[in-house]
Design a protein around this motif. Sequence first.
Motif, PDB file in Angstrom:
ATOM      1  N   UNK A  16       0.794  -1.234   0.000  1.00 47.40           N
ATOM      2  CA  UNK A  16       0.000   0.000   0.000  1.00 47.40           C
ATOM      3  C   UNK A  16       0.827   1.285   0.000  1.00 47.40           C
ATOM      4  N   UNK A  17       1.975   1.276  -0.666  1.00 45.99           N
ATOM      5  CA  UNK A  17       2.774   2.487  -0.806  1.00 45.99           C
ATOM      6  C   UNK A  17       2.419   3.133  -2.145  1.00 45.99           C
ATOM      7  N   UNK A  18       2.105   4.417  -2.112  1.00 51.26           N
ATOM      8  CA  UNK A  18       1.719   5.142  -3.326  1.00 51.26           C
ATOM      9  C   UNK A  18       2.904   5.796  -4.030  1.00 51.26           C
ATOM     10  N   UNK A  19       3.877   6.291  -3.252  1.00 51.92           N
ATOM     11  CA  UNK A  19       5.023   6.952  -3.867  1.00 51.92           C
ATOM     12  C   UNK A  19       6.260   6.747  -3.000  1.00 51.92           C
ATOM     13  N   UNK A  20       7.418   6.726  -3.650  1.00 52.04           N
ATOM     14  CA  UNK A  20       8.678   6.559  -2.917  1.00 52.04           C
ATOM     15  C   UNK A  20       9.814   7.152  -3.740  1.00 52.04           C
ATOM     16  N   UNK A  21      10.835   7.605  -3.037  1.00 46.72           N
ATOM     17  CA  UNK A  21      12.031   8.121  -3.700  1.00 46.72           C
ATOM     18  C   UNK A  21      13.262   7.777  -2.882  1.00 46.72           C
ATOM     19  N   UNK A  22      14.373   7.632  -3.585  1.00 45.11           N
ATOM     20  CA  UNK A  22      15.658   7.387  -2.943  1.00 45.11           C
ATOM     21  C   UNK A  22      16.429   8.698  -2.941  1.00 45.11           C
ATOM     22  N   UNK A  23      17.104   8.949  -1.833  1.00 45.32           N
ATOM     23  CA  UNK A  23      17.963  10.126  -1.703  1.00 45.32           C
ATOM     24  C   UNK A  23      19.381   9.645  -1.434  1.00 45.32           C
ATOM     25  N   UNK A  24      20.334  10.075  -2.252  1.00 37.20           N
ATOM     26  CA  UNK A  24      21.745   9.814  -2.005  1.00 37.20           C
ATOM     27  C   UNK A  24      22.293  11.069  -1.332  1.00 37.20           C
ATOM     28  N   UNK A  25      22.945  10.871  -0.180  1.00 38.43           N
ATOM     29  CA  UNK A  25      23.417  11.991   0.624  1.00 38.43           C
ATOM     30  C   UNK A  25      24.935  12.001   0.686  1.00 38.43           C
ATOM     31  N   UNK A  26      25.518  13.194   0.627  1.00 35.25           N
ATOM     32  CA  UNK A  26      26.970  13.304   0.761  1.00 35.25           C
ATOM     33  C   UNK A  26      27.366  13.220   2.236  1.00 35.25           C
ATOM     34  N   UNK A  27      28.643  13.390   2.527  1.00 34.15           N
ATOM     35  CA  UNK A  27      29.118  13.253   3.909  1.00 34.15           C
ATOM     36  C   UNK A  27      28.611  14.358   4.833  1.00 34.15           C
ATOM     37  N   UNK A  31      21.446  16.097   0.122  1.00 33.05           N
ATOM     38  CA  UNK A  31      21.107  15.239  -1.016  1.00 33.05           C
ATOM     39  C   UNK A  31      21.846  15.662  -2.283  1.00 33.05           C
ATOM     40  N   UNK A  32      22.441  14.668  -2.953  1.00 33.61           N
ATOM     41  CA  UNK A  32      23.135  14.921  -4.215  1.00 33.61           C
ATOM     42  C   UNK A  32      22.454  14.208  -5.381  1.00 33.61           C
ATOM     43  N   UNK A  33      21.515  13.325  -5.062  1.00 31.78           N
ATOM     44  CA  UNK A  33      20.799  12.568  -6.091  1.00 31.78           C
ATOM     45  C   UNK A  33      19.458  12.159  -5.498  1.00 31.78           C
ATOM     46  N   UNK A  34      18.365  12.468  -6.190  1.00 31.79           N
ATOM     47  CA  UNK A  34      17.018  12.083  -5.759  1.00 31.79           C
ATOM     48  C   UNK A  34      16.326  11.482  -6.972  1.00 31.79           C
ATOM     49  N   UNK A  35      15.685  10.325  -6.767  1.00 29.44           N
ATOM     50  CA  UNK A  35      15.013   9.685  -7.887  1.00 29.44           C
ATOM     51  C   UNK A  35      13.806   8.894  -7.383  1.00 29.44           C
ATOM     52  N   UNK A  36      12.735   8.873  -8.162  1.00 33.04           N
ATOM     53  CA  UNK A  36      11.572   8.049  -7.821  1.00 33.04           C
ATOM     54  C   UNK A  36      11.949   6.587  -7.976  1.00 33.04           C
ATOM     55  N   UNK A  50      26.380   6.476  -9.626  1.00 31.99           N
ATOM     56  CA  UNK A  50      27.326   7.520  -9.233  1.00 31.99           C
ATOM     57  C   UNK A  50      27.070   8.860  -9.886  1.00 31.99           C
ATOM     58  N   UNK A  51      25.954   8.991 -10.592  1.00 28.76           N
ATOM     59  CA  UNK A  51      25.647  10.258 -11.245  1.00 28.76           C
ATOM     60  C   UNK A  51      24.857  11.163 -10.302  1.00 28.76           C
ATOM     61  N   UNK A  52      25.211  12.419 -10.323  1.00 28.75           N
ATOM     62  CA  UNK A  52      24.527  13.441  -9.547  1.00 28.75           C
ATOM     63  C   UNK A  52      23.716  14.286 -10.524  1.00 28.75           C
ATOM     64  N   UNK A  53      22.436  14.457 -10.219  1.00 26.24           N
ATOM     65  CA  UNK A  53      21.558  15.263 -11.060  1.00 26.24           C
ATOM     66  C   UNK A  53      21.126  16.473 -10.239  1.00 26.24           C
ATOM     67  N   UNK A  54      21.505  17.673 -10.692  1.00 25.74           N
ATOM     68  CA  UNK A  54      21.128  18.865  -9.931  1.00 25.74           C
ATOM     69  C   UNK A  54      19.699  19.292 -10.270  1.00 25.74           C
TER      70      UNK A  54
END
Length: 93
Positions: A16-27, A31-36, A50-54
Amino acid sequence: IKEGGIGMLHYEMPENIKSAEVLILNDKGEPVHINKIQTQAGLNQYKWDGKIIDNKGNITLAKPGIYHYAIKAKNGAGEDVKLKTYGIGPISE
């Protein structure tokens, strides 16, 4: 992460999850990368190349270093849901 590295991130998605996203965080915890991500119930994985999307859509490769990840998910009522995550460790070539 080493230059050109890839990381496999694992997470357990409840039902029953409607939406989710992953966040890659630097030290610094920024957040340096966010994606559904997919919301299929069960054990899932996300491959980070390893790609960062601004915020303008520009893509660069992450600098070598330590990165963490978090998963944000919401149920049908729009409430935050905590997920189990696996795969903490170095991201390598």
